[in-house]
Write an enzyme that holds these catalytic residues in place. Structure first.
Site, short mmCIF file in Angstrom:
data_model
loop_
_atom_site.label_atom_id
_atom_site.label_comp_id
_atom_site.label_asym_id
_atom_site.label_seq_id
_atom_site.Cartn_x
_atom_site.Cartn_y
_atom_site.Cartn_z
CG HIS A 31 33.88 36.27 44.66
ND1 HIS A 31 34.07 35.29 43.71
CD2 HIS A 31 34.72 37.28 44.33
CE1 HIS A 31 34.98 35.71 42.85
NE2 HIS A 31 35.40 36.90 43.19
CD GLU A 58 34.54 41.14 43.88
OE1 GLU A 58 35.46 41.36 43.09
OE2 GLU A 58 33.64 40.28 43.63
CG ASP A 60 34.21 41.59 39.15
OD1 ASP A 60 35.28 41.73 39.78
OD2 ASP A 60 33.53 40.54 39.19
CG HIS A 73 34.85 38.44 36.26
ND1 HIS A 73 35.67 37.77 35.37
CD2 HIS A 73 35.53 38.49 37.43
CE1 HIS A 73 36.80 37.43 35.99
NE2 HIS A 73 36.74 37.86 37.23
CD GLU A 133 38.23 42.80 40.81
OE1 GLU A 133 37.60 41.88 41.37
OE2 GLU A 133 39.12 42.61 39.95
O1 G3P Z 1 37.96 41.07 44.43
C1 G3P Z 1 38.34 39.75 44.65
C2 G3P Z 1 38.19 38.90 43.41
O2 G3P Z 1 36.94 39.16 42.84
C3 G3P Z 1 39.29 39.13 42.41
O3 G3P Z 1 39.26 38.22 41.34
O4 G3P Z 1 38.64 37.50 39.06
O5 G3P Z 1 37.07 37.12 40.91
O6 G3P Z 1 37.44 39.41 40.05
P1 G3P Z 1 38.05 38.07 40.31
MG MG Z 2 36.16 40.54 41.38
#
Ligand code: G3P
Ligand code: MG
Length: 261
Positions: A31, A58, A60, A73, A133
């Site tokens: 993550h 993953e 952002d 993020h 994302e």
């Molecule tokens: O993509 C899963 C997760 O990253 C979604 O929430 O706020 O961590 O981007 P966040």
């Molecule tokens: Mg995310």
């Protein structure tokens, strides 16, 4: 909305703990890189995730003022850089000068906000697949989806499994579909609402990513019964991971992926 990319997304099951689940999606995804161990959304984080043994990460993606796709993020810079204010109001050159690692720990000082282009190069070098994302600033949903999809379509290397784009914002996914229809899409949600299937169909999503805190056995079972692969974020404890797997969750996003492998 059935997953039409099972083999394309297959991470070969091996002795490194990276199992491919029945859905064809990886069992564990780092993550924001490996957010418990390295500054989120940085190249150092990708490198550390690979060192920990995960096959996928993953991160952002949003836009700078001059419309470059960057990894960050938050809408604002304060939490994860030494900059201030909304990232969307700063050009890439200015964002590039910021320190995106020192906040996390002294050994990461000097780490920079990466562009999506250089992130793809790092993924290729590290052999990492990715969930990209789309995290648009308010009002930039379509533009973010369109530009990120363009970079992915032009630069994604054939040596990696195809990427998956995800978003909480359907407009970002629709724009990504327009630009790069063959790149798979995942719909991100908090809790799974009654209209989840319809919302997935509107963006032709192949996967649903939900907040694990708001998930229960019945909801996971309903998604499974529809033949839709389910991902859950953010799972950092092995017992919780075991329970979610028992419920049929295919993919777990983790800041501490080594605990789940
Ligand atoms: O993509 C899963 C997760 O990253 C979604 O929430 O706020 O961590 O981007 P966040
Ligand atoms: Mg995310």
């Amino acid at each position: 909305v059935a997953n039409s990319y099972p083999s394309a997304y297959g991470v070969k099951p091996g002795d490194d703990g990276n199992e491919v689940t029945e859905s064809g999606f990886p069992a564990v995804i780092g993550h924001r890189g490996a957010a418990a161990h390295a500054p989120e959304n940085t190249i150092a984080g990708l490198r550390l995730a690979a060192e920990l043994g995960v096959g996928w990460v993953e991160f952002d993606v949003r836009l700078s003022a001059d419309k470059r796709c960057i990894l960050l993020h938050d809408d604002t810079l304060e939490r994860t850089t030494d900059g201030h204010g909304p990232a969307a109001m700063k050009d890439w050159a200015a964002l590039r000068r910021l320190d995106a690692g020192g906040w996390f720990g002294p050994k990461f000082k000097g780490e920079r906000i990466p562009s999506l282009e250089e992130t793809i190069e790092a993924l290729a070098a590290l052999g990492l697949g990715a969930v990209v994302e789309l995290k648009p600033a308010p009002g930039q949903e379509a533009e973010t989806g369109h530009r990120a999809a363009a970079v992915l379509a032009e630069r994604w290397p054939g040596s990696l499994p195809p990427p998956l784009v995800s978003s909480f914002k359907p407009a970002a996914l629709v724009a990504a579909r327009e630009r790069a229809p063959l790149i798979g899409r995942a719909l991100l949600v908090g809790g799974i609402a009654a209209d989840w299937r319809q919302r997935m169909q509107e963006v032709d999503a192949v996967m649903l990513h939900a907040n694990q805190r708001l998930l229960d056995r019945a909801k996971a079972a309903a998604v499974g019964a529809a033949g839709v692969p389910l991902g859950a974020y953010t799972v950092n404890a092995a017992p919780r991971a075991a329970k979610l797997r028992q419920w049929g969750v295919a993919t777990l996003f983790s800041d501490r992926p080594e605990r789940l492998l």
